[in-house]
Design a protein around this motif. Structure first.
Motif, PDB file in Angstrom:
ATOM      1  N   LEU A  32       0.823  -1.206   0.000  1.00 13.30           N
ATOM      2  CA  LEU A  32       0.000   0.000   0.000  1.00 13.30           C
ATOM      3  C   LEU A  32       0.858   1.259   0.000  1.00 13.30           C
ATOM      4  O   LEU A  32       0.526   2.248  -0.673  1.00 13.30           O
ATOM      5  N   VAL A  33       1.956   1.249   0.742  1.00 16.35           N
ATOM      6  CA  VAL A  33       2.843   2.415   0.760  1.00 16.35           C
ATOM      7  C   VAL A  33       3.359   2.697  -0.642  1.00 16.35           C
ATOM      8  O   VAL A  33       3.356   3.842  -1.109  1.00 16.35           O
ATOM      9  N   ALA A  34       3.761   1.650  -1.350  1.00 13.59           N
ATOM     10  CA  ALA A  34       4.252   1.830  -2.718  1.00 13.59           C
ATOM     11  C   ALA A  34       3.151   2.364  -3.617  1.00 13.59           C
ATOM     12  O   ALA A  34       3.386   3.248  -4.461  1.00 13.59           O
ATOM     13  N   ARG A  35       1.923   1.866  -3.425  1.00  8.94           N
ATOM     14  CA  ARG A  35       0.816   2.335  -4.279  1.00  8.94           C
ATOM     15  C   ARG A  35       0.490   3.796  -4.013  1.00  8.94           C
ATOM     16  O   ARG A  35       0.277   4.590  -4.943  1.00  8.94           O
ATOM     17  N   TYR A  36       0.456   4.192  -2.755  1.00  4.14           N
ATOM     18  CA  TYR A  36       0.088   5.562  -2.437  1.00  4.14           C
ATOM     19  C   TYR A  36       1.184   6.557  -2.804  1.00  4.14           C
ATOM     20  O   TYR A  36       0.922   7.754  -2.918  1.00  4.14           O
ATOM     21  N   ARG A  37       2.410   6.070  -3.006  1.00  6.38           N
ATOM     22  CA  ARG A  37       3.476   6.950  -3.478  1.00  6.38           C
ATOM     23  C   ARG A  37       3.437   7.131  -4.989  1.00  6.38           C
ATOM     24  O   ARG A  37       4.107   7.992  -5.534  1.00  6.38           O
ATOM     25  N   SER A  38       2.659   6.287  -5.658  1.00  4.54           N
ATOM     26  CA  SER A  38       2.527   6.397  -7.106  1.00  4.54           C
ATOM     27  C   SER A  38       1.601   7.554  -7.453  1.00  4.54           C
ATOM     28  O   SER A  38       0.666   7.869  -6.713  1.00  4.54           O
ATOM     29  N   VAL A  39       1.848   8.199  -8.584  1.00  3.34           N
ATOM     30  CA  VAL A  39       0.986   9.309  -9.008  1.00  3.34           C
ATOM     31  C   VAL A  39       0.033   8.881 -10.110  1.00  3.34           C
ATOM     32  O   VAL A  39      -0.702   9.692 -10.654  1.00  3.34           O
TER      33      VAL A  39
ATOM     34  N   ALA B 250      -7.553  -3.629   6.627  1.00  7.26           N
ATOM     35  CA  ALA B 250      -6.974  -3.583   7.967  1.00  7.26           C
ATOM     36  C   ALA B 250      -5.609  -2.899   7.958  1.00  7.26           C
ATOM     37  O   ALA B 250      -5.309  -2.066   8.824  1.00  7.26           O
ATOM     38  N   ALA B 251      -4.788  -3.223   6.950  1.00  7.75           N
ATOM     39  CA  ALA B 251      -3.465  -2.605   6.853  1.00  7.75           C
ATOM     40  C   ALA B 251      -3.591  -1.104   6.604  1.00  7.75           C
ATOM     41  O   ALA B 251      -2.866  -0.301   7.208  1.00  7.75           O
ATOM     42  N   TYR B 252      -4.501  -0.730   5.717  1.00  9.09           N
ATOM     43  CA  TYR B 252      -4.710   0.697   5.439  1.00  9.09           C
ATOM     44  C   TYR B 252      -5.107   1.432   6.714  1.00  9.09           C
ATOM     45  O   TYR B 252      -4.570   2.498   7.038  1.00  9.09           O
ATOM     46  N   ALA B 253      -6.076   0.874   7.443  1.00  5.34           N
ATOM     47  CA  ALA B 253      -6.557   1.539   8.659  1.00  5.34           C
ATOM     48  C   ALA B 253      -5.442   1.664   9.682  1.00  5.34           C
ATOM     49  O   ALA B 253      -5.287   2.705  10.325  1.00  5.34           O
ATOM     50  N   ALA B 254      -4.645   0.615   9.823  1.00  6.92           N
ATOM     51  CA  ALA B 254      -3.601   0.620  10.843  1.00  6.92           C
ATOM     52  C   ALA B 254      -2.499   1.621  10.530  1.00  6.92           C
ATOM     53  O   ALA B 254      -2.001   2.318  11.418  1.00  6.92           O
ATOM     54  N   TYR B 255      -2.099   1.708   9.250  1.00  5.82           N
ATOM     55  CA  TYR B 255      -0.949   2.559   8.947  1.00  5.82           C
ATOM     56  C   TYR B 255      -1.324   3.946   8.440  1.00  5.82           C
ATOM     57  O   TYR B 255      -0.575   4.900   8.638  1.00  5.82           O
ATOM     58  N   ARG B 256      -2.514   4.087   7.791  1.00  3.21           N
ATOM     59  CA  ARG B 256      -2.853   5.380   7.200  1.00  3.21           C
ATOM     60  C   ARG B 256      -3.881   6.172   8.001  1.00  3.21           C
ATOM     61  O   ARG B 256      -3.857   7.404   8.002  1.00  3.21           O
ATOM     62  N   MET B 257      -4.785   5.497   8.684  1.00  2.67           N
ATOM     63  CA  MET B 257      -5.892   6.218   9.310  1.00  2.67           C
ATOM     64  C   MET B 257      -5.435   7.231  10.361  1.00  2.67           C
ATOM     65  O   MET B 257      -5.946   8.354  10.397  1.00  2.67           O
ATOM     66  N   PRO B 258      -4.453   6.913  11.227  1.00  2.00           N
ATOM     67  CA  PRO B 258      -4.015   7.931  12.193  1.00  2.00           C
ATOM     68  C   PRO B 258      -3.451   9.180  11.516  1.00  2.00           C
ATOM     69  O   PRO B 258      -3.707  10.309  11.959  1.00  2.00           O
ATOM     70  N   ALA B 259      -2.690   9.001  10.431  1.00  2.00           N
ATOM     71  CA  ALA B 259      -2.103  10.148   9.743  1.00  2.00           C
ATOM     72  C   ALA B 259      -3.165  10.967   9.019  1.00  2.00           C
ATOM     73  O   ALA B 259      -3.167  12.201   9.073  1.00  2.00           O
ATOM     74  N   THR B 260      -4.074  10.278   8.325  1.00  2.00           N
ATOM     75  CA  THR B 260      -5.162  10.986   7.642  1.00  2.00           C
ATOM     76  C   THR B 260      -6.015  11.744   8.642  1.00  2.00           C
ATOM     77  O   THR B 260      -6.395  12.901   8.422  1.00  2.00           O
ATOM     78  N   HIS B 261      -6.308  11.103   9.766  1.00  2.00           N
ATOM     79  CA  HIS B 261      -7.103  11.748  10.813  1.00  2.00           C
ATOM     80  C   HIS B 261      -6.394  12.983  11.354  1.00  2.00           C
ATOM     81  O   HIS B 261      -7.021  14.034  11.559  1.00  2.00           O
ATOM     82  N   ALA B 262      -5.088  12.901  11.587  1.00  2.00           N
ATOM     83  CA  ALA B 262      -4.337  14.045  12.116  1.00  2.00           C
ATOM     84  C   ALA B 262      -4.362  15.210  11.145  1.00  2.00           C
ATOM     85  O   ALA B 262      -4.564  16.370  11.538  1.00  2.00           O
TER      86      ALA B 262
ATOM     87  N   ALA C 184       2.642   1.326  19.414  1.00  2.00           N
ATOM     88  CA  ALA C 184       3.612   0.247  19.252  1.00  2.00           C
ATOM     89  C   ALA C 184       3.261  -0.605  18.036  1.00  2.00           C
ATOM     90  O   ALA C 184       4.148  -1.004  17.263  1.00  2.00           O
ATOM     91  N   GLU C 185       1.948  -0.878  17.838  1.00  2.00           N
ATOM     92  CA  GLU C 185       1.523  -1.657  16.676  1.00  2.00           C
ATOM     93  C   GLU C 185       1.849  -0.927  15.379  1.00  2.00           C
ATOM     94  O   GLU C 185       2.300  -1.526  14.402  1.00  2.00           O
ATOM     95  N   HIS C 186       1.612   0.380  15.382  1.00  2.00           N
ATOM     96  CA  HIS C 186       1.881   1.199  14.204  1.00  2.00           C
ATOM     97  C   HIS C 186       3.358   1.122  13.831  1.00  2.00           C
ATOM     98  O   HIS C 186       3.725   0.960  12.665  1.00  2.00           O
ATOM     99  N   ARG C 187       4.232   1.213  14.829  1.00  2.00           N
ATOM    100  CA  ARG C 187       5.672   1.161  14.566  1.00  2.00           C
ATOM    101  C   ARG C 187       6.077  -0.208  14.006  1.00  2.00           C
ATOM    102  O   ARG C 187       6.898  -0.294  13.097  1.00  2.00           O
ATOM    103  N   ARG C 188       5.505  -1.264  14.579  1.00  2.00           N
ATOM    104  CA  ARG C 188       5.866  -2.600  14.102  1.00  2.00           C
ATOM    105  C   ARG C 188       5.405  -2.827  12.664  1.00  2.00           C
ATOM    106  O   ARG C 188       6.139  -3.360  11.836  1.00  2.00           O
ATOM    107  N   ILE C 189       4.191  -2.405  12.356  1.00  2.00           N
ATOM    108  CA  ILE C 189       3.644  -2.618  11.016  1.00  2.00           C
ATOM    109  C   ILE C 189       4.444  -1.866   9.970  1.00  2.00           C
ATOM    110  O   ILE C 189       4.706  -2.370   8.873  1.00  2.00           O
ATOM    111  N   LYS C 190       4.879  -0.644  10.314  1.00  2.00           N
ATOM    112  CA  LYS C 190       5.618   0.165   9.352  1.00  2.00           C
ATOM    113  C   LYS C 190       7.132  -0.063   9.423  1.00  2.00           C
ATOM    114  O   LYS C 190       7.888   0.497   8.628  1.00  2.00           O
TER     115      LYS C 190
END
Length: 329
Positions: free
Chosen positions: A34-41, A56-68, A241-247
């Motif tokens: 997903l990180v590679a896809r979202y870096r694509s234009v 689940a992966a999107y929510a775990a790694y992207r949702m906190p940043a999008t929310h912020a 901690a989960e966020h750090r491990r996943i990324k």
């Protein structure tokens, strides 16, 4: 900018509960994809969230940043006097915009999230099990496809981190759909040159339709950064901690870069919206002994350096607390 409750801690707790039982190694693997896809234009040729583990992966790694990022954007809109009772989020996935709006606008009574991926909507509903506000707890998640949105109307329509998945024709159509349904429209994109370019395209469409800009611009002239730089901002995100491990990350935080624009339809909220800001801080302030130096977008359509010295008294004290993305004290 106001500092309203953002519900960031509550969202992190909800995400932690939702990830229990999901294989972390698989989450980490899909996160890399997903990180590679979202870096694509390039526009997406198929739904990016193609399975439950993708969601689940999107929510775990992207949702906190999008929310912020959206929390900062919507707080800035709230500072202009906007107090919506209803929110419609087009392409809202797991509901980051709904969480951010609930924190920014105590006036909200109804929140509706529309998306084409049922698994994303299902997770969005699950995250509301212990929602921190009545409006958020009663949010509606419904399946809908871009180009065939229901004819819902709302005081506020949000389109966040969606345009990059579409070609320009689809982007324009989605923005028109948002403008037909909302009294105020907010669009947010990644804080990259490409994201800024998409936001400028939306800004142009809003102005061409006679809408009033609510932010971040303090003017309606051509963006002074258009030919030399790009306008973007940053939000600090705490990593669990989960966020750090996943990324595979070590730091306990990250900075989410974003670009955005907001506008109000002609004749809407004229009696409520406050005057345009005196200027928007467009880079990290430089704080030295006895002065604060800003890079500012000004009301006259120019951008450049502004200095507030200790001699300015109360203004200087406010300047010491000002951040990138805030209005100039």
């Amino acid at each position: 900018m106001s500092r309203t409750p953002t519900y960031a801690a509550e969202l992190r707790a909800a995400l932690s509960r939702a990830m229990r039982g999901v294989d972390e190694r698989e989450l980490a693997r899909v996160t890399e994809v997903l990180v590679a896809r979202y870096r694509s234009v390039k526009p997406a040729s198929s739904p990016i969230l193609a399975s439950g583990v993708h969601v689940a992966a999107y929510a775990a790694y992207r949702m906190p940043a999008t929310h912020a990022a959206l929390s900062r954007v919507l707080e800035a809109v709230a500072d202009r006097g906007v107090a919506p009772r209803s929110l419609l989020d087009l392409g809202g996935g797991t509901g980051a915009a709904a969480w951010a709006a609930a924190g920014a606008f105590p006036s909200l009574e109804s929140l509706t999230v529309l998306d084409q991926v049922e698994a994303a909507l299902a997770l969005g509903r699950d995250l509301l099990a212990d929602a921190p506000s009545p409006a958020l707890a009663n949010a509606t998640f419904r399946r809908a496809v871009a180009g065939a949105w229901p004819d819902d109307q709302a005081d506020l329509v949000t389109v966040s981190y969606v345009l990059s998945e579409l070609d320009e024709h689809q982007q324009d159509a989605l923005v028109r759909d948002a403008m037909r349904r909302g009294r105020v429209v907010v669009v947010a994109e990644p804080g990259t040159p490409d994201g800024y370019g998409r936001v400028i395209r939306v800004r142009t469409a809003l102005l061409a339709a006679g809408w009033t800009l609510l932010g971040p611009c303090p003017h309606e002239a051509e963006c002074p950064l258009l030919h030399s730089d790009w306008c973007h901002f940053a939000a600090r995100v705490s990593r669990s901690a989960e966020h750090r491990r996943i990324k595979g990350a070590e730091l306990s935080y990250e900075d989410e870069k974003f670009s955005w624009v907001a506008g109000a339809a002609p004749g809407v909220l004229d009696s409520q919206v406050t005057q345009a800001t005196p200027g928007r801080i467009i880079r990290h302030p430089l704080k030295r002994k006895g002065l604060v130096e800003f890079q500012v977008c000004r009301t006259d359509g120019t951008a450049g350096r502004e200095v507030v010295s200790k001699k300015a008294g109360e203004r200087y004290r406010k300047a010491r607390d000002a951040e990138w993305g805030d209005t100039l004290p």
